[in-house]
Design a protein around this motif. Structure first.
Motif, short mmCIF file in Angstrom:
data_model
loop_
_atom_site.label_atom_id
_atom_site.label_comp_id
_atom_site.label_asym_id
_atom_site.label_seq_id
_atom_site.Cartn_x
_atom_site.Cartn_y
_atom_site.Cartn_z
N GLN A 40 6.31 -4.21 -4.57
CA GLN A 40 6.48 -3.55 -3.27
C GLN A 40 7.95 -3.49 -2.87
N PHE A 41 8.70 -4.56 -3.13
CA PHE A 41 10.11 -4.54 -2.75
C PHE A 41 10.93 -3.67 -3.70
N GLN A 42 10.52 -3.59 -4.96
CA GLN A 42 11.20 -2.73 -5.92
C GLN A 42 11.14 -1.26 -5.49
N ALA A 43 10.09 -0.92 -4.76
CA ALA A 43 9.92 0.47 -4.31
C ALA A 43 10.90 0.85 -3.20
N MET A 44 11.52 -0.14 -2.58
CA MET A 44 12.36 0.10 -1.41
C MET A 44 13.82 0.29 -1.78
N LEU B 205 2.92 9.87 -6.31
CA LEU B 205 3.68 11.10 -6.12
C LEU B 205 4.67 11.30 -7.26
N PRO B 206 5.02 12.55 -7.57
CA PRO B 206 6.09 12.78 -8.56
C PRO B 206 7.38 12.10 -8.10
N ALA B 207 8.17 11.62 -9.03
CA ALA B 207 9.39 10.88 -8.68
C ALA B 207 10.31 11.68 -7.77
N ASN B 208 10.38 13.00 -8.01
CA ASN B 208 11.30 13.81 -7.21
C ASN B 208 10.75 14.15 -5.83
N ALA B 209 9.50 13.73 -5.56
CA ALA B 209 8.90 14.00 -4.25
C ALA B 209 8.83 12.75 -3.38
N ARG B 210 9.35 11.64 -3.87
CA ARG B 210 9.29 10.40 -3.11
C ARG B 210 10.46 10.31 -2.14
N PRO B 211 10.16 10.02 -0.87
CA PRO B 211 11.24 9.89 0.11
C PRO B 211 11.99 8.57 -0.07
N ARG B 212 13.14 8.49 0.52
CA ARG B 212 13.85 7.22 0.59
C ARG B 212 12.99 6.25 1.41
N PHE B 213 12.95 5.00 1.00
CA PHE B 213 11.99 4.05 1.55
C PHE B 213 12.74 2.81 2.06
N VAL B 214 12.57 2.52 3.36
CA VAL B 214 13.16 1.34 3.98
C VAL B 214 12.04 0.47 4.53
N GLY B 215 12.06 -0.82 4.23
CA GLY B 215 11.04 -1.73 4.72
C GLY B 215 11.65 -2.83 5.57
N SER C 106 13.26 3.18 -7.11
CA SER C 106 12.06 3.93 -6.75
C SER C 106 11.45 4.60 -7.96
N ALA C 107 12.30 5.09 -8.86
CA ALA C 107 11.80 5.77 -10.04
C ALA C 107 10.98 4.83 -10.93
N ARG C 108 11.28 3.55 -10.89
CA ARG C 108 10.55 2.59 -11.72
C ARG C 108 9.07 2.50 -11.36
N LEU C 109 8.72 2.97 -10.18
CA LEU C 109 7.32 2.89 -9.77
C LEU C 109 6.39 3.59 -10.77
N GLN C 110 6.87 4.67 -11.39
CA GLN C 110 6.00 5.40 -12.28
C GLN C 110 5.69 4.62 -13.55
N HIS D 149 0.83 -1.21 0.00
CA HIS D 149 0.00 0.00 0.00
C HIS D 149 0.86 1.26 0.00
N ILE D 150 1.98 1.22 0.71
CA ILE D 150 2.89 2.37 0.69
C ILE D 150 3.48 2.53 -0.71
N ALA D 151 3.87 1.42 -1.33
CA ALA D 151 4.43 1.48 -2.68
C ALA D 151 3.41 2.09 -3.66
N LYS D 152 2.14 1.71 -3.53
CA LYS D 152 1.10 2.27 -4.40
C LYS D 152 0.91 3.77 -4.15
N ALA D 153 0.98 4.17 -2.88
CA ALA D 153 0.84 5.59 -2.56
C ALA D 153 2.03 6.38 -3.12
N LEU D 154 3.23 5.83 -3.01
CA LEU D 154 4.40 6.51 -3.55
C LEU D 154 4.32 6.65 -5.06
#
Length: 395
Positions: A148-152, A111-121, A389-393, A103-108
């Motif tokens: 989800q893990f790709q987002a981290m 957001l614009p790529a440059n607004a996404r925080p660093r993500f640790v799971g 993280s950028a791949r999320l878009q 769910h966090i990955a979907k929320a991120l």
């Protein structure tokens, strides 16, 4: 010295669970070490809400409480979570358990790529798509887990077995995965150790929320197969819906052991129950690294457990292979229970094993790791893993 930048830890709510308990410990240590650490539940509810407010600032995404199933409720509020993350702009986002990773990955992703925080799971349970579930289900869940893990930017596994799953099964670079086992305050539990009270009937203890994961049905099956006298009492501590409570009672009745089952609900401190029990049984289908198994060891309580992926066998195998049984095998579980009930308590060896999982070492590792990840976020350096993280878009 205070570490620059804020960490926001996102959970669904603050109900009693191992994930939340560990989150509060990590938050307390991080803040003691000068890290600006806040807790952001999606819902401001749960047995640990008051305790959480004593440990760190608690800022819920949604003020109202909810009785909805947590995955569905989280799914319906991705936009609210994304808006909160965008407005609060943490330097580092921390997900302390599997429940909110996707769910966090979907929320991120919103957001614009440059607004996404660093993500640790923190990976707290087995990788489902690598398990023994239905092949169709595993095929469906695999891309979701990869997403989800790709987002981290970094993942903390709670066992070496789970770390191996992330590297070999999911394809994580080894540099992006750490292993920090759960820890136990051994002195808190072992300090009250002494002569066990003699119970009129053997007490078998199960602990955990009433759910498919904990597989209390198999434990009830095992109880029904026991041929020892006097008949043991199965005492289960853990919260559950009315439906789960009714289902387990009905299951025990159908097995002819309704008078041996006690469902006590949530208990704030399980220590007294562990010290009184003749045996603790973990019947789970899967676990990351069970807090309650460590607590049982620290109390010197004899135990039997399923070889649930991904961490229980890692903890218990050095003690005695006979206390480990296959997942879902009621006959093997019953045999192990009978065998262990017939042996001396053996508390010294159990407590000694618990000392290998020192809470202070665990918390020091987390504090150091979070500080290092926060420093990376503050430098805003484009390391080789930032592109994950950028791949999320594009996912």
């Amino acid at each position: 010295m205070t570490q620059s930048g804020k960490i926001g830890a996102v959970v669904y709510d603050l109900r009693a669970s191992g994930v939340v308990r560990n989150l509060l410990r990590i938050a307390e240590r991080a803040r003691a070490d000068g890290i600006d650490f806040e807790i952001w539940p999606l819902r401001a509810q749960g047995e640990f809400l008051g305790q959480a407010k004593d440990v760190a600032p608690v800022d819920p995404v949604l003020e109202a409480s909810s009785s909805h199933q947590r995955d569905l409720d989280s799914f319906l509020h991705h936009s609210a979570l994304a808006e909160a993350l965008g407005n609060r702009s943490p330097s580092l986002l921390f997900s302390p358990g599997n429940q909110m990773h996707w769910h966090i990955a979907k929320a991120l992703q919103m957001l614009p790529a440059n607004a996404r925080p660093r993500f640790v799971g923190r990976a707290s349970n087995a990788v489902v798509s690598l398990g023994d579930a239905n092949p169709i289900f595993r095929a469906i869940i695999k891309p979701q887990e990869r997403f989800q893990f790709q987002a981290m930017h970094h993942v903390v596994a709670v066992s070496e077995e789970l770390q191996g799953q992330l590297v070999n099964g999911i394809g994580f670079d080894t540099e992006r995965v750490s292993c920090v086992p759960n820890g136990i305050d051994i002195d808190r539990y072992a300090s009250g150790h002494g002569k066990q009270t003699e119970n009129e009937r053997p007490i078998i203890l199960g602990i955990g929320r009433l759910s498919k994961q904990k597989d209390f049905n198999t434990l009830i099956d095992a109880l029904a197969k026991l041929r020892i006298t006097p008949k043991p009492v199965l005492r289960i501590l853990g919260r559950g819906t009315d439906g789960w409570i009714a289902s387990l009672k009905r299951y025990a009745e159908n097995k002819g052991i309704a008078d041996q089952l006690e469902l006590l609900g949530h208990v704030d401190d399980v220590t007294a129950h562990l010290r009184q029990a003749d045996l603790f049984v973990s019947s789970s289908r899967w676990e990351g690294a069970s807090n309650v198994v460590l607590e049982a060891l620290a109390c010197g309580t004899p135990l039997v457990a399923t070889k649930a992926p991904t961490g229980i066998a890692e903890v218990l195998r050095p003690l005695d292979e006979d206390i480990l049984v296959p997942v879902g095998d009621a006959s093997a579980l019953a045999q192990a229970i009978e065998r262990r009930l017939g042996q001396p308590r053996g508390s010294a060896a159990l407590i000694a094993r618990a000392r290998d999982y020192d809470l202070s070492s665990m918390l020091a590792d987390y504090s150091g790791l979070l500080a290092e990840q926060l420093s990376r976020a503050q430098r805003r350096c484009l390391d080789p893993y930032e592109t994950q993280s950028a791949r999320l878009q594009h996912s």
